[in-house]
Design an enzyme around this catalytic site. Structure first.
Site, PDB file in Angstrom:
ATOM      1  N   HIS B  82       0.846  -1.199   0.000  1.00 45.52           N
ATOM      2  CA  HIS B  82       0.000   0.000   0.000  1.00 45.52           C
ATOM      3  C   HIS B  82       0.879   1.246   0.000  1.00 45.52           C
ATOM      4  CE1 HIS B  82      -2.997   2.910   1.357  1.00 45.52           C
ATOM      5  NE2 HIS B  82      -3.941   2.001   1.142  1.00 45.52           N
ATOM      6  N   GLY B 163       7.147  20.949  11.193  1.00 44.24           N
ATOM      7  CA  GLY B 163       8.280  20.045  11.379  1.00 44.24           C
ATOM      8  C   GLY B 163       9.465  20.407  10.502  1.00 44.24           C
ATOM      9  N   GLY B 172       9.824   8.714   8.762  1.00 45.06           N
ATOM     10  CA  GLY B 172       9.273   9.195   7.503  1.00 45.06           C
ATOM     11  C   GLY B 172       8.556  10.520   7.665  1.00 45.06           C
TER      12      GLY B 172
END
Lengths: 298, 298
Positions: B82, B163, B172
């Site tokens: 996915h 961030g 990630g």
């Protein structure tokens, strides 16, 4: 949601606001009980209340409410357009969530016993709580009304289920039931001819050879100048809303009359509408547990 | 029910049961939060969780869950079928009751800010929380996946909303959204030809000139040997379930193919089905406040 039952007590006062409020207040204040709705009708001189709660709390609250009713209402001077047999006229208990019909029958018996003994009121159980088949139908039980019960109560067939064998002059008698939730569903026709609505009502209702759990009559909506098939669906699980709707549509065709709309009156259990969506959308293997709100409230 | 939002976090672990449980456990134990469902897919190596709660409790729980995710999942060794861009891959917030979409946008921003700063993860906001129109669609945001972000993050168009401006090698990146509830609704056709389902899907979906809030594709149900139009209804208030259903039926006619059924996958908001019942039963002036269970839970 835990264990929930609904109760829809009807009492014989719809004109004196102070009296109505003093009675409704008992349910409003009761712990574990939620007053959902109440409405008084002056012509009927009657108030219909809807409350829900856990079985224990709601039983206790209804008994407290009965005490207030017998204090403030006097049937010996009561007048009103709606059939009635007592100050607290009918008290149906309806299973909603996590409660069986059998438990509601037990609750109807418990409450009947207390009202009979504590307030000296003749008690008749009807619908699923009926002690004999001729007592299932409320209309049969209430026939003769308050005034007629002074003789009716002496008949072998109409001995009360609880309480004394004489009518309480001030409080009258009471009918207590356990029953399925009822859906009030009306279908509007594109005609002003009430006789067409009447003819359709006669074919879709149980009495006329129609659907088992449908009661129906034709009425005229004067303000819109249209006729309506007015129905009570007394078991929406077995006689689904869509089935009653489609049958009215089918019968209306013979008169070349279109269905122009419908109405749901008052509160309706979620499943009654979801089951109809399932039918029309042809949904396979649907479970009510897939309803987000149901999962949240569990 | 008070104020309720739903969150459907997807994280990149679907094989190691102990790891999955340690992450889900954070939501299961959180006060004011209810874990409704979670399912892991080993091929996808991914787990999808559904939880509801009051906005404050659910935000806090998601941040605690994120901490666990970044502790146990390492994206540098992750494989799965996915598309994914991070250990905690997507976190959509959905308004359910007593909460506006604007508040969910605020929540997405709050959570994004904390995850960006506390865990040093690049954060992209999408759907209603998107900071620019090219970021609304999740597929566009996630394009390139974890591996591609090491260069994509340097593009002017793909500076993170919160961030650092460098991919966190272990964690990630993350995509956080505010969006409408989604209804997964599939219509089964009386044919084994998947190309017919595909052709119908192309006409009903937004992309092909169809309904604004429908995503659709044709799939083959091998076990039943029939074809299916598989749809995501991303705004059931504006593109109602019945409208998508009737449009599939209408398009199927051109191929002489009947609709043999449908499926609702997973959870569905009550209103999505009630609105379809209203349409087919032609109910006038219905209010969701007439739903008994809604009144009880208020």
């Amino acid at each position: 949601m835990g264990r929930i039952i609904e109760c829809i007590p009807n009492f014989s006062e719809g004109r004196d606001k102070a009296k109505v409020e003093s009675i409704v207040e008992v349910l409003r204040k009761a712990e574990g009980v939620k007053l959902l709705d109440y409405s008084s009708d002056a012509d009927h001189n009657r108030t219909v209340v809807t409350a829900v709660g856990n079985p224990e709390a709601l039983q206790a609250a209804i008994i407290n409410m009965a005490e207030k009713v017998y204090e403030v209402i006097d049937m010996s001077t009561h007048e009103g357009g709606h059939p009635r047999m007592g100050a607290l006229d009918v008290v149906p208990f309806v299973p909603i969530e996590g409660v069986t019909m059998e438990e509601c029958v037990e609750i109807a018996n418990n409450v009947g016993k207390v009202i009979g003994e504590r307030f000296n009121i003749p008690v008749y159980l009807y619908e699923k709580a009926a002690s004999a088949s001729h007592r299932e139908n409320l209309a049969s039980v209430r026939k003769g009304q308050y005034e007629g019960f002074f003789t009716k109560i002496k008949e072998a067939n109409w001995k009360p289920d609880y309480g004394p064998s004489e009518v309480n002059v001030k409080g009258g008698c009471i009918a207590i039931a356990a029953r399925e939730p009822l859906v009030a569903f009306n279908v509007n026709l594109g005609t002003d001819k009430v006789e067409i609505a009447d003819a359709i009502a006669k074919t879709v209702r149980h009495l006329g050879g129609g659907l088992r759990f449908v009661k129906a009559m034709g009425v005229k909506l004067e303000d819109r100048n249209i006729a309506q098939v007015s129905m009570n669906l007394v078991n929406y699980e077995k006689t689904a809303v869509y089935r009653a709707f489609e049958m009215v549509k089918m019968e209306a065709k013979r008169y070349g009359v279109p269905v122009v709309g419908s109405e749901v009156i008052g509160l309706v259990p979620m499943a009654a509408l979801v089951r109809s969506a399932e039918y029309y959308l042809q949904i396979e293997n649907f479970s009510m547990d897939q309803i987000l709100e149901k999962r949240i409230s569990e």
